[in-house]
Write a protein that holds these residues in place. Sequence first.
Motif, short mmCIF file in Angstrom:
data_model
loop_
_atom_site.label_atom_id
_atom_site.label_comp_id
_atom_site.label_asym_id
_atom_site.label_seq_id
_atom_site.Cartn_x
_atom_site.Cartn_y
_atom_site.Cartn_z
N LEU A 25 0.86 -1.18 0.00
CA LEU A 25 0.00 0.00 0.00
C LEU A 25 0.91 1.24 0.00
CD1 LEU A 25 -2.96 0.61 -0.19
CD2 LEU A 25 -3.09 0.59 2.29
N MET A 26 1.71 1.36 -1.08
CA MET A 26 2.71 2.43 -1.24
C MET A 26 3.62 2.49 -0.02
SD MET A 26 0.44 5.52 -2.70
CE MET A 26 0.01 6.17 -1.11
N GLN A 27 4.00 1.35 0.55
CA GLN A 27 4.65 1.39 1.84
C GLN A 27 5.97 0.64 1.92
OE1 GLN A 27 1.23 -1.52 3.08
NE2 GLN A 27 2.44 -1.15 4.88
N VAL A 28 6.31 -0.14 0.88
CA VAL A 28 7.53 -0.93 0.96
C VAL A 28 8.59 -0.36 0.02
CG1 VAL A 28 6.96 -2.62 -0.84
CG2 VAL A 28 8.45 -3.27 1.01
N GLY A 29 9.84 -0.37 0.46
CA GLY A 29 10.96 0.02 -0.38
C GLY A 29 11.95 -1.13 -0.42
N THR A 30 12.41 -1.48 -1.65
CA THR A 30 13.44 -2.51 -1.78
C THR A 30 14.55 -1.95 -2.66
OG1 THR A 30 12.16 -3.49 -3.62
CG2 THR A 30 11.90 -4.50 -1.47
N VAL A 31 15.80 -2.12 -2.24
CA VAL A 31 16.93 -1.52 -2.94
C VAL A 31 18.08 -2.53 -3.05
CG1 VAL A 31 18.68 0.32 -2.85
CG2 VAL A 31 16.34 0.79 -2.07
N VAL A 32 18.70 -2.60 -4.22
CA VAL A 32 19.89 -3.44 -4.41
C VAL A 32 20.97 -2.58 -5.08
CG1 VAL A 32 20.84 -5.40 -5.69
CG2 VAL A 32 18.64 -5.64 -4.53
N VAL A 33 22.17 -2.59 -4.47
CA VAL A 33 23.33 -1.89 -5.05
C VAL A 33 24.26 -2.94 -5.64
CG1 VAL A 33 25.36 -0.49 -4.54
CG2 VAL A 33 23.17 0.02 -3.41
N MET A 34 24.64 -2.70 -6.89
CA MET A 34 25.47 -3.68 -7.60
C MET A 34 26.75 -3.02 -8.12
SD MET A 34 22.09 -4.96 -9.53
CE MET A 34 22.73 -5.86 -10.91
N ARG A 35 27.86 -3.78 -8.10
CA ARG A 35 29.13 -3.28 -8.65
C ARG A 35 29.79 -4.35 -9.51
NH1 ARG A 35 30.40 -1.35 -3.23
NH2 ARG A 35 30.19 0.91 -3.06
N ILE A 36 30.60 -3.89 -10.45
CA ILE A 36 31.37 -4.84 -11.24
C ILE A 36 32.84 -4.73 -10.86
CG2 ILE A 36 31.83 -3.32 -13.24
CD1 ILE A 36 31.08 -6.05 -14.86
#
Lengths: 387, 205
Positions: A376-387
């Motif tokens: 309900l516009m309430q979750v945040g998911t984040v992934v940081v990626m590097r090479i």
Amino acid sequence: MGMRKVAIVGAGITKFVRRAQETGKELSWQASKMALDSCELTLDDVDMVTLGTAPDAFDGVHMKGEYLADGAGAIGKPYMRHYVGGGTGVFSPIHGWFHVASGMADICLVVAEEKMSSCHPHPQGAFLTIFDHTTEQPLKPTLIWIFALEMNRYMSTYGISKADIARVSVKNKRNALDHPSAQIAENITVQDVLDSETLCWPVNRLDISPASDGAAAIVLASERVARRLTDKPVWIDGVGFSLDTAYWGTRDLCYPRYVETAARMAYDMAGIKEPSKEIHIAEPYDPFDYKELHHLEGLMLCPRGEAARLTAEGYTARDGNLPVCPSGGALGVGNPIAATGLMKIIEIFLQLRGEAGKRQVPGTPRCGLAQAWGDLMQVGTVVVMRI
Amino acid sequence: MKLEDFELGGTNLKSSDFKQGTVLTTEWEPDLKYAWDNGVAIGRYLAELKEGRIIARACHSCKRIMLPPRMFCELCFRPTDEWFYVQDTGTVNTFSIARVNWDASRRGPDEPALLPAVIEIDGASKGMGILHMLGEVEPEEIRIGMKVRAVWKKPGERTGAITDILYFKPIAPARHTPPAKASAGAKKKVKTKARSKAGAARGKR
């Protein structure tokens, strides 16, 4: 923290279409097989499987995780489904990351699938039950209302116009012309967005991503295995996720604090101090055009209230300082909810490896980010990626 | 790897595929019914709505007066402490002018737009907004910050539901502020600045 390094080593995706002939199982199989083929593995090599898929109500299939298990290559293997609404697709690699980082698995297949077209007359109807059944549902809300309410609050707080916001839709739909999975890639103008049907002011038809069917998959591997499989492993260096209250009317609608909380968790883990300098490329979730701006601010990649101006200046263009949604995003490639998030992960994976074809951003980005948001516009998911 | 080097799955169907019968589908129309229990906090909330009053719950730890009411504070993670009547007036936090129904069907040309809004209720803690509708207002006159008052169903027609409030309408730009109906223990807040803004917007007509 005693956790192992985890890399993405392979990826697969279907076309995103309004209504696919294939079932959800068949779409999942197509994406999963392509992901395994891309890194020359077979199902026998896979230790564990995770699957992301959003509401069962789209499909009219209860326990969708179990239903889709065959297509996800999960039979006889440790298998779990995760579901955090629109945030599901970027949670998918996080779920798999736990399995590999913990040492429980060396290779984990991560699948995300959505088939929205089964729900008639429109999958929007399935969203009615996201609202509180006693205090909100009797008002017969549609999900578009709360986006309209949030967009209006965002526009009013910072004095941003609908035209400022429409630029995001124009940019992403244009970027999507170069994505082989794209459903609604086109060359449109800001005026086209403003002239499109007003659904719930201030939201017009072309401010919104479409309903879609599609699937995506990636292969995660431990460091030892990843270095054996590829000379270009893309490392998952930071993961973050956070949930705010379902009392959405109580929240600050002009700023997604839950996205900031998730981003801070991922940045801390990746050792990122100044995200706007250290993140070279970003795929924030853009189911609505204003959401890209909202999320860029929550991710601290743009100062609050400045994302629209920076977009107008070309800062977020594919050849800008911070390319944002070079894939074409949900607005251009399409939005099969869970699969969209994983499509964004795959785009960063390809961009960091220099394998994004015509979509490849200039320079050599070394660090990228994907983000999704939902419930309900309430979750945040984040992934940081590097090479 | 490059996506372009793979033959991607996903076959797009067109409406002609269904008309010509080249694709077969199976349909199911479920006929399920649900009865949701209102619970302790919302049960009282609805009972008070039936009486034409809005009730909140206070947490003495974080000092919030919470709407909708709840028996536990989700931030302090402790029981809430007391019932607290708030006013049936508030401020428009944000609004939309909706041409779309809940199932994505469009409002007909003769049907008025729906006017959903987040309304911060006077007497509750700042920012405690609820979803409701606006009415008795031209869509172009609505402003964020506008002061509004609940328009209730008649007492005999109320059923103990959120729809016992028909909608919220702008408070007329009167100098005199009528007293709140059920304000036992409620703080009285008068935001003259917001009121004059709303008044100015209405005056333009």
